[in-house]
Design a protein around this motif. Structure first.
Motif, PDB file in Angstrom:
ATOM      1  N   GLN A 121       0.531  -0.937  -0.034  1.00  0.00           N
ATOM      2  CA  GLN A 121       0.271   0.192   0.169  1.00  0.00           C
ATOM      3  C   GLN A 121       0.535   1.451  -0.250  1.00  0.00           C
ATOM      4  N   LEU A 124       2.293   1.773  -3.578  1.00  0.00           N
ATOM      5  CA  LEU A 124       0.995   2.044  -4.299  1.00  0.00           C
ATOM      6  C   LEU A 124       0.392   4.109  -4.518  1.00  0.00           C
ATOM      7  N   ARG A 128       1.657   6.624  -6.712  1.00  0.00           N
ATOM      8  CA  ARG A 128       0.199   7.307  -7.558  1.00  0.00           C
ATOM      9  C   ARG A 128       1.204   8.710  -7.389  1.00  0.00           C
ATOM     10  N   ARG A 161       1.390   3.651 -14.354  1.00  0.00           N
ATOM     11  CA  ARG A 161       1.068   3.114 -14.544  1.00  0.00           C
ATOM     12  C   ARG A 161       1.328   1.502 -14.932  1.00  0.00           C
ATOM     13  N   ILE A 164       1.859   0.294 -11.061  1.00  0.00           N
ATOM     14  CA  ILE A 164       0.652   1.003 -10.452  1.00  0.00           C
ATOM     15  C   ILE A 164      -0.422  -0.629 -10.856  1.00  0.00           C
ATOM     16  N   ALA A 165      -0.846  -0.821 -11.492  1.00  0.00           N
ATOM     17  CA  ALA A 165      -1.846  -2.041 -11.861  1.00  0.00           C
ATOM     18  C   ALA A 165      -0.901  -3.637 -11.293  1.00  0.00           C
ATOM     19  N   TRP A 166      -0.088  -3.592 -10.870  1.00  0.00           N
ATOM     20  CA  TRP A 166       0.622  -4.991 -10.755  1.00  0.00           C
ATOM     21  C   TRP A 166       0.531  -4.135  -9.023  1.00  0.00           C
ATOM     22  N   HIS A 167       1.036  -3.448  -8.435  1.00  0.00           N
ATOM     23  CA  HIS A 167       0.678  -3.901  -7.320  1.00  0.00           C
ATOM     24  C   HIS A 167      -0.509  -3.569  -6.817  1.00  0.00           C
ATOM     25  N   GLU A 168      -1.200  -3.242  -7.903  1.00  0.00           N
ATOM     26  CA  GLU A 168      -2.833  -3.747  -7.361  1.00  0.00           C
ATOM     27  C   GLU A 168      -3.235  -5.855  -7.309  1.00  0.00           C
ATOM     28  N   GLN A 169      -2.325  -5.535  -8.232  1.00  0.00           N
ATOM     29  CA  GLN A 169      -2.620  -6.867  -8.079  1.00  0.00           C
ATOM     30  C   GLN A 169      -2.126  -7.923  -7.041  1.00  0.00           C
ATOM     31  N   LEU A 171      -1.260  -6.665  -4.420  1.00  0.00           N
ATOM     32  CA  LEU A 171      -1.823  -6.185  -2.508  1.00  0.00           C
ATOM     33  C   LEU A 171      -3.569  -7.556  -2.373  1.00  0.00           C
ATOM     34  N   ASP A 172      -3.941  -7.350  -3.886  1.00  0.00           N
ATOM     35  CA  ASP A 172      -4.943  -8.342  -4.005  1.00  0.00           C
ATOM     36  C   ASP A 172      -5.142 -10.106  -3.550  1.00  0.00           C
TER      37      ASP A 172
END
Length: 189
Positions: A121, A124, A128, A161, A164-169, A171-172
């Protein structure tokens, strides 16, 4: 070193003979550090290395008023040839840098696995902020830069971007990663 070498040789081809301070001002004026891996602080050392490689020649020593003496350099024929080669190879080379985060992720401290979601987080949030800063700079610079530079700035934004998308995945998947790491650590004990 190839990007800073490319920049230095190109600057001498475009602007002619100059001393290091003039080169530094070009970096600052063009905000090269905003969209490349070149830092203003690295210019003088790189200039000396490029000159010692015979790609620049010392033309004269210049002194204005009470300012320090400055060595004026010019591009050599070897520098012109090296510039042509750098332009060609840098346009053809595909580079994806390894991120030390990947090694740290795959070698996490078992005692600190619960910190992984917060760490992701935090990354991320920083990514951002970087993206927002890049977008603001692109918006500001847009009317003042060439189309090629606009695309170079856009490239950085695309990379951010994607990060960010990879880090969001990631984190999930953090809870699953933590569970997997714990089970592997138990197996190896």
């Amino acid at each position: 070193m190839s990007s800073i070498r490319l920049f230095i040789l190109d600057a001498f081809e475009r602007y002619g003979a100059m001393h290091g301070y003039e080169l530094k001002r070009i970096v600052e004026r063009e905000r090269i550090d905003q969209w490349t891996d070149i830092s203003v602080s690295a210019i003088y050392g790189a200039l000396r290395r490029v000159a010692s490689d015979g790609l620049l020649t010392a033309e004269q020593v210049e002194r204005e008023g009470k300012r320090p003496t400055r060595q004026v350099f010019a591009l050599t024929e070897a520098g012109r040839l090296a510039l042509a080669e750098l332009r060609r190879t840098e346009l053809e080379t595909v580079m994806v840098n390894a991120d030390p985060f990947d090694l740290a992720l795959t070698h996490s401290d078992p005692a600190r696995l619960d910190e992984l979601p917060a760490t992701i987080q935090g990354r991320l949030a920083r990514l951002r902020v970087l993206l927002s800063s890049r977008q603001q700079f692109s918006d500001w610079a847009g009317p003042h830069i060439s189309l090629a530079k606009a695309h170079a700035l856009c490239h950085r934004e695309f990379l951010l971007r994607a990060e960010i998308a990879w880090h969001e995945q990631l984190l999930d998947a953090a809870d699953d990663i933590i569970g997997d790491e714990r089970s592997r650590n138990e197996t190896h004990q």
